[in-house]
Structure formats: structure tokens, C-alpha cells
Design a protein around this motif. Structure first.
Motif, PDB file in Angstrom:
ATOM      1  N   GLU A  34       0.839  -1.202   0.000  1.00 41.17           N
ATOM      2  CA  GLU A  34       0.000   0.000   0.000  1.00 41.17           C
ATOM      3  C   GLU A  34       0.869   1.246   0.000  1.00 41.17           C
ATOM      4  OE1 GLU A  34      -2.611  -0.203   3.370  1.00 41.17           O
ATOM      5  OE2 GLU A  34      -3.837  -1.781   2.479  1.00 41.17           O
ATOM      6  N   LYS A  35       0.379   2.228  -0.692  1.00 44.84           N
ATOM      7  CA  LYS A  35       1.053   3.520  -0.724  1.00 44.84           C
ATOM      8  C   LYS A  35       0.122   4.529  -0.056  1.00 44.84           C
ATOM      9  CE  LYS A  35       3.445   6.387  -4.101  1.00 44.84           C
ATOM     10  NZ  LYS A  35       3.726   6.606  -5.521  1.00 44.84           N
ATOM     11  N   GLY A  36       0.663   5.313   0.850  1.00 44.16           N
ATOM     12  CA  GLY A  36      -0.148   6.293   1.560  1.00 44.16           C
ATOM     13  C   GLY A  36       0.529   7.646   1.584  1.00 44.16           C
ATOM     14  N   GLU A  40      -0.078  15.788   7.104  1.00 46.76           N
ATOM     15  CA  GLU A  40       0.555  16.620   8.125  1.00 46.76           C
ATOM     16  C   GLU A  40       2.053  16.770   7.889  1.00 46.76           C
ATOM     17  OE1 GLU A  40      -0.257  15.333  12.088  1.00 46.76           O
ATOM     18  OE2 GLU A  40      -2.417  15.296  11.765  1.00 46.76           O
ATOM     19  N   GLN A  41       2.710  15.663   7.548  1.00 42.30           N
ATOM     20  CA  GLN A  41       4.154  15.695   7.341  1.00 42.30           C
ATOM     21  C   GLN A  41       4.540  15.861   5.881  1.00 42.30           C
ATOM     22  OE1 GLN A  41       5.774  12.191   9.178  1.00 42.30           O
ATOM     23  NE2 GLN A  41       5.334  12.916  11.233  1.00 42.30           N
ATOM     24  N   GLY A  42       3.596  15.677   4.989  1.00 33.82           N
ATOM     25  CA  GLY A  42       3.872  15.800   3.567  1.00 33.82           C
ATOM     26  C   GLY A  42       4.740  14.670   3.035  1.00 33.82           C
ATOM     27  N   LEU A  43       4.607  13.482   3.634  1.00 33.73           N
ATOM     28  CA  LEU A  43       5.442  12.347   3.250  1.00 33.73           C
ATOM     29  C   LEU A  43       4.601  11.216   2.672  1.00 33.73           C
ATOM     30  CD1 LEU A  43       7.715  12.141   6.422  1.00 33.73           C
ATOM     31  CD2 LEU A  43       8.321  13.110   4.201  1.00 33.73           C
ATOM     32  N   THR A  44       5.162  10.536   1.704  1.00 32.52           N
ATOM     33  CA  THR A  44       4.539   9.359   1.131  1.00 32.52           C
ATOM     34  C   THR A  44       5.136   8.141   1.810  1.00 32.52           C
ATOM     35  OG1 THR A  44       4.235  10.440  -0.993  1.00 32.52           O
ATOM     36  CG2 THR A  44       4.188   8.041  -0.999  1.00 32.52           C
TER      37      THR A  44
END
Length: 121
Positions: A34-36, A40-44
Motif C-alpha cells: 500500500e502507498k499512503g 501533516e508531514q507531507g510524506l509518502t
């Protein structure tokens, strides 16, 4: 400065080893990835989802994350070793392929910085 490399690394190793006390071991398989996105942190994030069977015969899923490099992330359909708590199989850890490599590098770097500091002073 070297202590800042050594102490946290040893802490992670001790935490992982203490977690395994009283745990059962199981073989799991990566069933999907899964990719999320964390707004809030702007991270993938990329999280392997691992399916494993408890000693009672129950199928469980574990969502994991790799925090120290894509090189160590299991691929789809890979088999991985899992340690899980018998009283709560949702509390589980995947055995990290790179734990010892990354930890070794950080500890050696810490000792190098300690020695460098001794020789400079």
C-alpha cells in the motif's frame, strides 16, 4: 558526537530483542503493498501488508513500514519471518533484513567519531 550514533542504535536493537521474548515465530507472505500520504508531514509511505498464520490457525495481516531504505523492503509475494505476541497477534514485528547492516554501520561510525574526538583532543 559518536555516542549519538551508538546509543539510539543499541536502543533499537534492545527493543527488538526484548519484543521477541515470549513471542511466537511465523512465516508470512507479502500479499500487497500500500502507498499512503501523510498530509501533516507531507510524506509518502510505502507499506508492505503481510499475511501470516498464528499457531492457533488464524490468518492475520500485518502492515509494516521500512524506515531505513527501500533496499530492505520485501517485494510482493516474498516470504518474511514474523514475531507476534501470542495473546495479541496484532502486535507483531517483521524481521528486518537490514537491521544488522544498518546498525553495524551506525555503531562503527559512532566509534570512529569517538576515536577521532580522542585523538584530536
Amino acid at each position: 558526537m559518536g555516542i549519538l550514533f551508538i546509543i539510539p542504535t543499541l536502543g533499537v536493537i534492545v527493543y527488538k530483542m526484548l519484543f521477541r521474548i515470549g513471542c511466537k515465530q511465523a512465516q508470512g507472505k507479502v500479499i500487497r503493498i500500500e502507498k499512503g500520504f501523510d498530509e501533516e508531514q507531507g510524506l509518502t509511505s510505502i507499506n508492505p501488508i503481510i499475511e501470516f498464520m498464528t499457531f492457533k490457525g488464524e490468518k492475520k495481516e500485518l502492515k509494516t513500514g521500512i524506515s531505513y531504505g527501500m533496499k530492505y523492503m520485501p517485494n510482493l509475494h516474498d516470504s518474511v519471518k514474523i514475531y507476534y505476541k501470542t495473546n495479541d497477534p496484532t502486535k507483531a514485528q517483521m524481521v528486518s533484513k537490514g537491521l544488522w547492516e544498518v546498525s553495524g554501520i551506525l555503531i562503527v561510525t559512532g566509534f570512529f567519531l569517538l576515536m577521532l574526538g580522542i585523538f584530536i583532543n
